[in-house]
Design a protein around this motif. Structure first.
Motif, short mmCIF file in Angstrom:
data_model
loop_
_atom_site.label_atom_id
_atom_site.label_comp_id
_atom_site.label_asym_id
_atom_site.label_seq_id
_atom_site.Cartn_x
_atom_site.Cartn_y
_atom_site.Cartn_z
N ASP A 33 0.96 -1.01 0.09
CA ASP A 33 0.15 0.04 0.10
C ASP A 33 0.80 1.22 -0.06
O ASP A 33 1.59 1.49 0.93
N ASP A 34 0.76 2.06 -1.11
CA ASP A 34 1.58 3.13 -1.16
C ASP A 34 0.78 4.46 -0.22
O ASP A 34 -0.51 4.49 -0.50
N GLY A 35 1.51 5.23 0.11
CA GLY A 35 0.77 6.43 0.89
C GLY A 35 0.19 6.02 2.01
O GLY A 35 0.33 4.83 2.65
N PRO A 36 -0.06 7.20 2.82
CA PRO A 36 -0.83 6.93 4.20
C PRO A 36 -2.30 6.15 4.04
O PRO A 36 -3.10 6.41 3.04
#
Length: 173
Positions: A33-36
């Motif tokens: 999972d990329d990003g917050p």
């Protein structure tokens, strides 16, 4: 057949994502999972009314019982082996919690469940949820005690209600 590099959409995408562990509560791999993530910490575990009662409940229990707030019903109840439609039964208690659970202070053995009933328990949906909790706990042999929410509580009265409620549900010799 033409080479279509678009990701699958619709039902196929949902099931691929579900079975790959990505969505619908699948757990997934955090490294993919990329990003917050879209989570934010809540400020309070208990409402003001729940916290007020929690403090009284702690005092009423003394050192005899540990008071655990907001316990998931799935942590309190198991489904008997060999039960047909296991997942259907599991879903009945999934995402439901008990306001407070009393555990023996020496062993953490579950003693009783405690619900604080405020005005929100008057609605039909809330009464249906309460009925599920009542039935599930009763059939599992877990004592469920209900206390009406109040502006103030008397610690001795709460202690007496706890002891009386537990005595009423004690196994008969």
């Amino acid at each position: 057949m033409p080479n279509d590099s678009r990701p699958p959409s619709g039902c196929l995408a949902f099931f691929l994502d579900l079975f790959s562990g990505g969505g619908a509560g699948g757990g997934g791999d955090a490294s993919k999972d990329d990003g917050p993530w879209p989570f934010a910490k809540k400020d309070w575990l208990l409402s003001k009314a729940e916290f007020s009662f929690f403090r009284v409940l702690q005092q009423a229990c003394g050192e005899r019982w540990v008071v655990c707030p907001k316990v998931g019903m799935g942590d309190l109840l198991s489904i008997r082996k060999g039960t047909e439609k296991y997942q259907s039964w599991r879903n009945r208690i999934n995402r439901k919690h008990i306001d407070f659970v009393l555990c023996d202070a020496e062993t953490m053995k579950i003693v009783a469940a405690v619900e604080l009933d405020d005005a929100s328990h008057q609605g039909q949906k809330a009464q249906e949820r309460d009925a599920v909790k009542d039935k599930a706990c009763a059939d599992a042999g877990l004592v469920l005690l209900r206390f009406p929410a109040r502006r103030a509580y008397n610690i001795d009265e709460v202690r007496i209600q706890l002891e009386t409620g537990l005595a009423q549900h004690a196994p008969r010799p």
